[in-house]
Design an enzyme around this catalytic site. Sequence first.
Site, PDB file in Angstrom:
ATOM      1  CD  GLU A 225      20.602 -16.420  -7.635  1.00 24.23           C
ATOM      2  OE1 GLU A 225      20.827 -17.012  -8.696  1.00 24.23           O
ATOM      3  OE2 GLU A 225      20.263 -15.220  -7.583  1.00 24.23           O
TER       4      GLU A 225
ATOM      5  CD1 TRP B  16      -1.818  -5.974  -2.503  1.00 22.23           C
ATOM      6  CD2 TRP B  16      -2.014  -5.011  -4.487  1.00 22.23           C
ATOM      7  NE1 TRP B  16      -1.758  -6.966  -3.448  1.00 22.23           N
ATOM      8  CE2 TRP B  16      -1.871  -6.401  -4.672  1.00 22.23           C
ATOM      9  CE3 TRP B  16      -2.161  -4.192  -5.614  1.00 22.23           C
ATOM     10  CZ2 TRP B  16      -1.865  -6.992  -5.936  1.00 22.23           C
ATOM     11  CZ3 TRP B  16      -2.145  -4.793  -6.865  1.00 22.23           C
ATOM     12  CH2 TRP B  16      -1.999  -6.180  -7.010  1.00 22.23           C
TER      13      TRP B  16
ATOM     14  CG  HIS C   3      30.752 -38.027  -5.552  1.00 30.66           C
ATOM     15  ND1 HIS C   3      31.023 -39.376  -5.402  1.00 30.66           N
ATOM     16  CD2 HIS C   3      29.692 -37.765  -4.749  1.00 30.66           C
ATOM     17  CE1 HIS C   3      30.137 -39.906  -4.564  1.00 30.66           C
ATOM     18  NE2 HIS C   3      29.333 -38.945  -4.151  1.00 30.66           N
TER      19      HIS C   3
ATOM     20  CE  LYS D  63      21.593 -12.391  -8.052  1.00 31.65           C
ATOM     21  NZ  LYS D  63      21.396 -13.223  -9.232  1.00 31.65           N
TER      22      LYS D  63
ATOM     23  CD  GLU E  92      24.795 -11.921 -11.988  1.00 29.57           C
ATOM     24  OE1 GLU E  92      24.499 -11.560 -13.124  1.00 29.57           O
ATOM     25  OE2 GLU E  92      23.962 -12.389 -11.185  1.00 29.57           O
TER      26      GLU E  92
ATOM     27  NE  ARG F 135       3.964   1.995  -1.783  1.00 27.66           N
ATOM     28  CZ  ARG F 135       5.250   1.723  -1.622  1.00 27.66           C
ATOM     29  NH1 ARG F 135       6.130   2.227  -2.458  1.00 27.66           N
ATOM     30  NH2 ARG F 135       5.667   0.977  -0.636  1.00 27.66           N
TER      31      ARG F 135
ATOM     32  CG  ASN G 117       3.233  -0.556   2.712  1.00 27.98           C
ATOM     33  OD1 ASN G 117       2.751  -1.580   2.247  1.00 27.98           O
ATOM     34  ND2 ASN G 117       4.400  -0.060   2.322  1.00 27.98           N
ATOM     35  N   GLY G 118       1.934  -3.097   4.754  1.00 27.19           N
ATOM     36  CA  GLY G 118       2.662  -4.293   5.186  1.00 27.19           C
ATOM     37  C   GLY G 118       1.735  -5.287   5.869  1.00 27.19           C
TER      38      GLY G 118
ATOM     39  CE  LYS H 164      16.893  -6.874 -14.455  1.00 21.46           C
ATOM     40  NZ  LYS H 164      17.402  -7.749 -13.382  1.00 21.46           N
TER      41      LYS H 164
ATOM     42  CB  CYS I 244      -0.865   0.025   1.251  1.00 20.87           C
ATOM     43  SG  CYS I 244      -1.747  -1.509   1.528  1.00 20.87           S
TER      44      CYS I 244
HETATM   45  C1  F6R Z   1      21.527 -13.253 -12.839  1.00 20.27           C
HETATM   46  C2  F6R Z   1      20.526 -12.846 -13.806  1.00 20.27           C
HETATM   47  C3  F6R Z   1      20.363 -13.678 -15.019  1.00 20.27           C
HETATM   48  C4  F6R Z   1      18.879 -13.769 -15.422  1.00 20.27           C
HETATM   49  C5  F6R Z   1      18.758 -14.504 -16.769  1.00 20.27           C
HETATM   50  C6  F6R Z   1      17.311 -14.731 -17.168  1.00 20.27           C
HETATM   51  O1  F6R Z   1      21.561 -12.379 -11.742  1.00 20.27           O
HETATM   52  O2  F6R Z   1      19.878 -11.853 -13.646  1.00 20.27           O
HETATM   53  O3  F6R Z   1      20.901 -14.940 -14.839  1.00 20.27           O
HETATM   54  O4  F6R Z   1      18.185 -14.445 -14.427  1.00 20.27           O
HETATM   55  O5  F6R Z   1      19.394 -13.768 -17.772  1.00 20.27           O
HETATM   56  O6  F6R Z   1      16.640 -13.524 -17.330  1.00 20.27           O
HETATM   57  P1  F6R Z   1      15.068 -13.463 -17.321  1.00 20.27           P
HETATM   58  O7  F6R Z   1      14.611 -13.818 -15.962  1.00 20.27           O
HETATM   59  O8  F6R Z   1      14.739 -12.056 -17.708  1.00 20.27           O
HETATM   60  O9  F6R Z   1      14.576 -14.459 -18.334  1.00 20.27           O
END
Ligand code: F6R
Length: 609
Positions: A481, A74, A504, A485, A488, A27, A98-99, A604, A2
């Site tokens: 993950e 919301w 292994h 992270k 990258e 929101r 909100n929450g 992205k 909200c």
């Molecule tokens: C890692 C990252 C990428 C995306 C991947 C898929 O931090 O952001 O590995 O997860 O490129 O992207 P989407 O989710 O947009 O299909």
Amino acid sequence: MCGIVGILGKNPVALDVVEALRRLEYRGYDSAGVATLENGKLTRCRAEGKLRNLETKLSKEPLSGLIGIGHTRWATHGRPSVSNAHPHATDKLAVVHNGIIENFAEFRAELEADGFRFESETDTEVVAHLVTREMNRGLKPVEAVGAILPKLRGAFALAFLFSGEEDLLIGARNGPPLAVGIGDGEMYLGSDAFALAPFTTMIAYLEDGDWAILHRNSVEFRNVDGQVVNRQAQMVAAGAALVDKGNHRHFMAKEIHEQPEVVTHTLTTYIDMVSRKVRMPFSETLDWSKVDRLTMSACGTAYLAGLTARYWFESLARLPVEIDVASEFRYREPPMPASNGVAMFLSQSGETADTLASLRYAKSQNQTILSVVNVPTSTIARESHIVAPITAGPEIGVASTKAFSCKLVTLASLAIAAGRMRGVIDEAREAELVQELIMLPGLMTQALKTEVDISRLAQRLGKAKDVLYIGRGTSFPLALEGALKLKELSYIHAEGYAAGELKHGPIALIDEDMPVIVVAPHDHLFEKTASNMHEVAARGGRIILITDEKGASEISIKPDSTIIMPTMPSTFTAMVYAIPVQLIAYHTALGMGKDVDQPRNLAKSVTVE
Ligand code: F6R
């Protein structure tokens, strides 16, 4: 998710409150409301639906008063209606929220037994009555708010207005953001700086656990222990874009920190907080009881969300799951069920080329296409039979963070829905699991408190050449993950492994220079992971353990560092443990001077294969 506003003005404020709410309507718009003080007396105007309904009502029944609060909703607890619309009020005060107040049910029972009458189904109304009870006992408004804040569990931002107090507003934050705007003899509260941009550009942000006492000519910030603290106001460009960094240095930091709030938003889409039931989304088009196999495909972090959810679909719904990265899946020509097959594609952007190609292949194989996406207008969404939006809001940092946790919440809800429809879990188990989901925003807020320890640890991690992450169960995808992270963002070589796989092969890498990050909540697999930690320790490896109090107390070796997480039930730990995993990568890269929002070589939205 909200939006909340408060104004201590020199002129009548109702229309300014509405103007600020307009900037917060993104929101939520299930209802809206304003409360002001007219000659010291509380008055309210509330309307169901979009803000324009409130405006129409206000034009017929205007509110005067130089002080007011407002809300755009919301719906979480209770359906959209006027009686559930904020502000909620008693004879002493009005409050907007909100929450989620997680422990509202126990307070409601206690307050009802004390003779308090409730007018709504919301969790918020307990806050109004709790403060009122303290004031009835003789406490002043500031003391009364200070007395109840430590009792509230969950993630919330609140703004209070008190009967007879023409120069006092109180705001409080535990999770969702809250900003104080400083004007010339005027003071403001808002969910973000954008809401306050028409009135002031001087903004100070409350930190988690803070509350603020506002008068027209002063503001006092107090921390969670009630001590007065300094929160520096800063100039924020007028008309600041809807998507700004708030008081964070990077979009990634903002997106990590807003997870408790955006996850709340996702939860409200998929579960009914009052009945403790999952909404059965798309039950007309998708009958999970008839599905023979679920095939999942995605890339990168989205793929790892799917890998996590496989555990839930298998255990909660006993549904066979196949999952592969989209760049392989699309060329494998995998056979798919001739009938009753569902293929799920996960993507933040909804535009990833390999994921889209996999979707088209599955469509050619007559699968029902279900996409789990953040951008509902994307190509992947448009080409799907069914779309499950994750509602994470715009994700700007290239490394995906909040979209990961919102995907997990969406997938967990779908797995519970599938389990119910397939008769694997009963109503009581559903209620238990839903309660575990409702606790997530609060637990994530607590998990964010590990940041100070993590930023210290990151100084040392930044010197490593290679890092290993291990975990079991849903902590295994989280290990992958974590490694993804770290690679990258910091460009340090990192690998994630299933903890049991270490012996292994990868165990050969272990020496005193190799940090091994172990993701290990104290669950049914903890002892097994503990054995793997012993194997690492015996070879001189440096262990960084992410666990809870129980895990930390049971492990007999001494890790290099231990990050203590909140204690929680074991099914959905992944959403909460994702936070330290993300923070480790962020702070390590930051310490190394890397561009965390736009790491080298990445994009992205990956629309090429
Ligand atoms: C890692 C990252 C990428 C995306 C991947 C898929 O931090 O952001 O590995 O997860 O490129 O992207 P989407 O989710 O947009 O299909």
